[in-house]
Write an enzyme that holds these catalytic residues in place. Structure first.
Site, PDB file in Angstrom:
ATOM      1  N   ARG A  66      45.304 -26.561  27.126  1.00 37.90           N
ATOM      2  CA  ARG A  66      44.156 -27.464  27.000  1.00 37.90           C
ATOM      3  C   ARG A  66      43.519 -27.372  25.616  1.00 37.90           C
ATOM      4  O   ARG A  66      43.339 -28.391  24.935  1.00 37.90           O
ATOM      5  CB  ARG A  66      43.116 -27.158  28.076  1.00 37.90           C
ATOM      6  CG  ARG A  66      43.607 -27.352  29.495  1.00 37.90           C
ATOM      7  CD  ARG A  66      42.501 -27.082  30.508  1.00 37.90           C
ATOM      8  NE  ARG A  66      43.017 -26.959  31.861  1.00 37.90           N
ATOM      9  CZ  ARG A  66      42.506 -27.587  32.917  1.00 37.90           C
ATOM     10  NH1 ARG A  66      41.478 -28.385  32.788  1.00 37.90           N
ATOM     11  NH2 ARG A  66      43.023 -27.414  34.122  1.00 37.90           N
ATOM     12  N   ASP A 117      57.014 -24.745  37.553  1.00 36.14           N
ATOM     13  CA  ASP A 117      57.268 -26.063  36.980  1.00 36.14           C
ATOM     14  C   ASP A 117      57.484 -26.134  35.465  1.00 36.14           C
ATOM     15  O   ASP A 117      58.558 -26.456  34.982  1.00 36.14           O
ATOM     16  CB  ASP A 117      56.152 -27.029  37.403  1.00 36.14           C
ATOM     17  CG  ASP A 117      54.742 -26.466  37.211  1.00 36.14           C
ATOM     18  OD1 ASP A 117      54.604 -25.367  36.627  1.00 36.14           O
ATOM     19  OD2 ASP A 117      53.774 -27.128  37.639  1.00 36.14           O
ATOM     20  N   THR A 164      52.374 -29.858  28.099  1.00 35.15           N
ATOM     21  CA  THR A 164      52.254 -30.062  29.546  1.00 35.15           C
ATOM     22  C   THR A 164      50.876 -30.556  29.954  1.00 35.15           C
ATOM     23  O   THR A 164      50.662 -30.880  31.123  1.00 35.15           O
ATOM     24  CB  THR A 164      52.618 -28.772  30.303  1.00 35.15           C
ATOM     25  OG1 THR A 164      52.933 -29.090  31.658  1.00 35.15           O
ATOM     26  CG2 THR A 164      51.486 -27.756  30.239  1.00 35.15           C
TER      27      THR A 164
END
Length: 580
Positions: free
Chosen positions: A187, A315, A532
């Site tokens: 982030r 993932d 991501t």
């Protein structure tokens, strides 16, 4: 006295001879069927006509011209480039439906951002129902940093400028806060690097170095595999109890793009060395099927569990094997990432299952040798990854990847369409004869399905993926939009709302919607790679010598040559996100 109707008289109305002897009734029946057919005929076209009408209102009213970038006019060369880019966009966006849909996504972003500005400015995230802010990321202004590139790409320049000023004046990292290394990397570090690549404003790179330096002690372990959590003030790093003291695969394997990118832009190899050593450690005992369990010991480098999944905690490790290869421009230096990824994809094929009776393709989870018919919505990133991975694959393998991508995209779309609210649950169970069933019932505005729709649409050009995305967007508008922002649902069956607007809704979900309805020349995939958290970073060729993009002299020509080995990289002083 009325005679009772014979028991056999009712079915006669279904017999053709009944109407042949009663022409008036036959006429009524024909009119009824014709009328009903016209009412139901081509519902999709009627919806599109409505959208065109709404678009006409939009263009007559307060609609604004779509722009990629508000370039200043000081450089005639840059201004001319921006003009050419705009003309290219106009040529590629002749479809008024697509343009209208993009405008609605942009309006949704404005609503989300304005609500955050009004009720939670400076906080990490907005609680729309409570009309206040919350700090779940240490007060680092997660929503502001996560939104920088989305605002910029959408051409929301005043909003971007305010966010940039907050970062310059208020973003500090000396906080006594135990931060997730993974979340802070994707982030904060990712968002700052993306803003730097889009604007070339050095302040963003300076802030990126500051937060990366505070995260680096997390890699000071016996193997170099990082701990999951670090105190930003003291530098004390550790793994929490809920992992059993282990590091998490999706954490330790999802920091490479950002730290490699930082080394490329600063010329300092220490960031790259830390994260690439992790991959080196994993390669020592990389399984034949390329599938790693979700918990890895930072002391030994060995798995501490048998669970394998493309959902939560597994993932993005697989995603980054592919994306580091793309980020390095697919050179020999990063070839081993592609090889590891293809090995993992072959292993993934052993998890592919189908439901009955509808034949939905899904990715099962595995523990040891046992398969479990469960799939997270988080795993819906996989179709997009597969579509992206077709580039560089032999024709037969590329076709295999794309076929699976399409099948999984259909399943993920139906995660949404199968619920009363048309929003997906967090995960799904698959039972024989019952197809998919909601497991954990919440929806927290996740982006993975929309992400894959964007990638698969760009790969195939099939407009149905845009239509599927519109169905999902309308569901978010109906179920999640409030007067004070967007919220998730506690239960997708009942529509009960929660009280959080996740920062990734602005960073990822709305950005991917916007790109789904934009030309492929907006953030082209041969020039940018998404981390991501959907923060786009410039693709820079990987060669023996690091490339430094930091010291760009002010006041010089709008472009410069940066050499590394035999590779030359041309970088615009003011980068246009269209990539031209």
């Amino acid at each position: 006295m009325a005679r009772p109707r014979a028991a056999s008289s009712w079915p006669r109305v279904l017999h053709p001879s009944y109407y042949l002897r009663r022409p008036r009734r036959l006429l009524v029946l024909v009119v009824f069927f014709v009328g009903t057919t016209f009412l139901l005929w081509d519902r999709h076209s009627l919806i599109q006509r409505h959208e065109v009408e709404e678009l006409a209102k939009y263009l007559k009213g307060e609609g604004k011209t779509f722009q990629l970038d508000d370039e200043d006019e000081s450089s005639s060369k840059t201004a001319q480039q921006g003009k050419s880019e705009q003309e290219g966009v106009e040529k590629e966006t002749e479809d008024p439906i697509t343009e209208y849909r993009r405008s609605q996504v942009k309006a949704a972003m404005l609503h989300a951002w304005s609500s955050y500005e009004k009720y939670a400015w400076g906080f990490d995230e907005l609680q729309p129902q409570s009309r206040r802010g919350a700090n779940d990321f240490g007060g680092l202004g997660a929503t502001i940093i996560d939104s920088l590139d989305t605002l910029y790409i959408m051409g929301l320049q005043p909003q971007f400028n305010k966010a940039r000023d907050w970062v310059a004046e208020n973003l500090h990292f000396n906080k006594n806060y135990d931060a997730s290394v993974f979340e802070t990397t994707i982030r904060v570090l990712g968002g700052l690097l993306s803003a730097y690549d889009l604007t070339a404003e050095k302040m963003f790179l300076t802030k990126a170095k500051e937060i990366a330096d505070r995260l680096l002690p997390a890699w000071d372990t016996r193997t170099g595999i990082p701990y999951t959590t670090i105190n930003l003030d003291s530098g004390r790093a550790y793994n929490p109890g809920w992992t059993g003291g282990s590091s998490v695969l999706a954490d330790l394997g999802t920091e490479q793009v950002e730290f490699i990118g930082l080394s490329q832009r600063t010329g300092d190899p220490k960031y790259k060395q830390k994260v690439e050593n992790v991959v080196k450690q994993l390669r020592k005992n990389f399984p034949k099927d390329g599938l790693l369990p979700i918990y890895i010991s930072a002391d030994s480098g060995q798995p501490t569990t048998g669970k394998i999944t493309f959902g939560a905690m597994g993932d993005s490790f697989y995603e980054y094997l592919l994306k580091v290869w793309i980020q390095g421009n697919k050179t020999e230096v990063v070839k081993h990432y592609r090889e590891m990824w293809e090995q993992s994809m072959e292993g993934m094929m052993g998890l592919v299952s189908k439901s009955t009776p509808s034949g939905y393709t899904f990715l099962a989870e595995r523990s040891g040798s046992t398969l479990f018919n469960k799939m997270d919505e988080l795993a819906c990133f996989a179709p997009g990854m597969l579509a992206l991975g077709t580039e560089g694959a032999p024709p037969e393998k590329a076709e295999k990847y794309l076929t699976l991508a399409k099948e999984l995209t259909r399943t993920c779309y139906n995660f949404y369409m199968s619920t009363p609210t048309k929003l997906a649950g967090e995960n799904y169970q698959f039972s024989d004869g019952q197809d998919l069933q909601v497991g954990t019932p919440w929806n927290i505005l996740r982006p993975e399905t929309v992400e894959s729709l964007m990638y698969v649409w760009r790969k195939t050009g099939d407009s149905k993926y845009r239509d599927w995305g519109w169905d999902i967007f309308q569901a978010f508008e109906k179920q999640s939009r409030t007067p004070t922002g967007y919220v998730g649902l506690r239960n997708v069956r009942t529509g009960e709302k929660d009280d959080k607007m996740q920062s990734f809704f602005l960073a990822e979900t709305l950005k991917y919607f916007y790109l789904l309805y934009s030309p492929s020349s907006v953030i082209p995939l041969d020039k940018w790679v998404f981390n991501t958290e959907a923060h786009p970073l410039r693709i820079i060729p990987r060669v023996d010598e690091p490339i430094s993009l930091e010291d760009t002299p002010e006041g010089k020509d709008s472009s410069m040559q940066i050499k590394s080995g035999s590779t030359q990289y041309l970088r615009q002083r003011r980068i246009n996100p269209g990539g031209r």
